[in-house]
Motif scaffolding. Sequence first.
Motif, PDB file in Angstrom:
ATOM      1  N   VAL A 151       0.846  -1.196   0.000  1.00 34.21           N
ATOM      2  CA  VAL A 151       0.000   0.000   0.000  1.00 34.21           C
ATOM      3  C   VAL A 151       0.876   1.239   0.000  1.00 34.21           C
ATOM      4  N   GLY A 152       0.500   2.211  -0.803  1.00 38.10           N
ATOM      5  CA  GLY A 152       1.213   3.482  -0.842  1.00 38.10           C
ATOM      6  C   GLY A 152       0.674   4.427   0.213  1.00 38.10           C
ATOM      7  N   GLN A 153       1.583   5.128   0.902  1.00 40.52           N
ATOM      8  CA  GLN A 153       1.188   6.094   1.927  1.00 40.52           C
ATOM      9  C   GLN A 153       1.875   7.417   1.640  1.00 40.52           C
ATOM     10  N   GLU A 154       1.134   8.513   1.750  1.00 39.51           N
ATOM     11  CA  GLU A 154       1.702   9.842   1.574  1.00 39.51           C
ATOM     12  C   GLU A 154       0.950  10.822   2.444  1.00 39.51           C
ATOM     13  N   SER A 160      -4.075   9.394   4.082  1.00 34.56           N
ATOM     14  CA  SER A 160      -3.986   8.028   3.560  1.00 34.56           C
ATOM     15  C   SER A 160      -4.830   7.045   4.349  1.00 34.56           C
ATOM     16  N   ALA A 161      -5.795   7.540   5.103  1.00 31.55           N
ATOM     17  CA  ALA A 161      -6.622   6.664   5.926  1.00 31.55           C
ATOM     18  C   ALA A 161      -7.383   5.651   5.068  1.00 31.55           C
ATOM     19  N   GLY A 162      -7.880   6.073   3.908  1.00 32.43           N
ATOM     20  CA  GLY A 162      -8.639   5.165   3.046  1.00 32.43           C
ATOM     21  C   GLY A 162      -7.809   4.008   2.530  1.00 32.43           C
ATOM     22  N   PRO A 163      -6.690   4.262   1.842  1.00 33.75           N
ATOM     23  CA  PRO A 163      -5.858   3.161   1.357  1.00 33.75           C
ATOM     24  C   PRO A 163      -5.311   2.276   2.474  1.00 33.75           C
ATOM     25  N   LEU A 164      -4.852   2.870   3.589  1.00 31.78           N
ATOM     26  CA  LEU A 164      -4.305   2.053   4.671  1.00 31.78           C
ATOM     27  C   LEU A 164      -5.377   1.166   5.290  1.00 31.78           C
ATOM     28  N   GLY A 165      -6.557   1.720   5.536  1.00 29.45           N
ATOM     29  CA  GLY A 165      -7.636   0.915   6.106  1.00 29.45           C
ATOM     30  C   GLY A 165      -8.019  -0.244   5.207  1.00 29.45           C
ATOM     31  N   THR A 177       0.899 -10.107   5.070  1.00 27.43           N
ATOM     32  CA  THR A 177       1.680  -8.985   5.578  1.00 27.43           C
ATOM     33  C   THR A 177       1.376  -7.725   4.777  1.00 27.43           C
ATOM     34  N   VAL A 178       1.314  -6.598   5.462  1.00 27.28           N
ATOM     35  CA  VAL A 178       1.192  -5.301   4.797  1.00 27.28           C
ATOM     36  C   VAL A 178       2.579  -4.692   4.645  1.00 27.28           C
ATOM     37  N   ARG A 179       2.923  -4.302   3.430  1.00 25.36           N
ATOM     38  CA  ARG A 179       4.136  -3.502   3.189  1.00 25.36           C
ATOM     39  C   ARG A 179       3.669  -2.084   2.874  1.00 25.36           C
ATOM     40  N   ALA A 180       3.884  -1.174   3.815  1.00 30.78           N
ATOM     41  CA  ALA A 180       3.478   0.218   3.646  1.00 30.78           C
ATOM     42  C   ALA A 180       4.648   0.998   3.062  1.00 30.78           C
ATOM     43  N   VAL A 181       4.431   1.608   1.904  1.00 28.39           N
ATOM     44  CA  VAL A 181       5.498   2.253   1.141  1.00 28.39           C
ATOM     45  C   VAL A 181       5.306   3.766   1.146  1.00 28.39           C
TER      46      VAL A 181
END
Length: 289
Positions: A151-154, A160-165, A177-181
């Motif tokens: 998941v991309g975070q910026e 980025s609450a929508g994509p992370l959730g 596993t989540v890889r937060a980028v």
Amino acid sequence: MTRPITAGVDGSQESLAAVAWAGREAVRRGLALRVVHAWRHEPHEAVEGDRETQARWVRGSTAEAVRAVTSRHSGLEVSVDVLEGDDVETLVEAADGAEMLVLGSRGHGAVVGFLLGSVGQQVIAAATRPVVLVRSGDRPVAEVGGREIVVGQEGGPEDSAGPLGFAFETAAARGATVRAVRAWTLPPVFAYSPGSLRLLDEAGGPEGYEKKALAEALAPWRERYPDVPVVEHVEMGSAGQVLLSVAGRAQFMVVGRRARRTAVGARIGSVAHGVLHHADCPVAVVPPV
């Protein structure tokens, strides 16, 4: 009210892959599946048959897609809607009442500008729910074997609450596993203010600042999903390039959307556009919360 997972079908191999993916995801999440075929009568020589002939073909291809998914998941609740009308409007409306909308994606190649398709791009730009794009070559085996949800975070936590959730929810359903980028670049020297320089210094420099920002964005999701393993990935470079550099280990990718209207149509943002065209795994585009 519980929302179903909705899949759009049009008889293509890409849309059949989308229905198959949506069926597996519905089973994992304990949700119903809704299959929607949006179509319009095309009264010209390029399309064979009158309205009723075309309608029979639409109903037949939709029934074939439903038979395929129910044969794999006998206990799955499936509803079907064959809707005549504008493709984009019909699919956007279907997405509004769904947990997510799943569509087929044509793949990638030399003429990348045309491969997502104008309907898909317009639906992604207008939908109020996540839209997942699935390629025709997608197979269940890609969802196992330790492959990650990337998941991309910026920006800040709210940005980025929508994509992370969505990524954490998907990972929890799959045991993944989540890889937060988080990607970063150095701004021009004149962009630094005394206040920003102080914050950078306190964080241990630009990379330290970016790591701190990612950790803060992830904190509420780590707390909500304590059993989901997380890899924090901070790398210098453009967001699209960094995400694609880790796409090979992904079973699923999640990106945010920055939709806007221009004189030449809908735009969904360069990061989402690039990932959709070049990542081999299914990609979810999540609208702002």
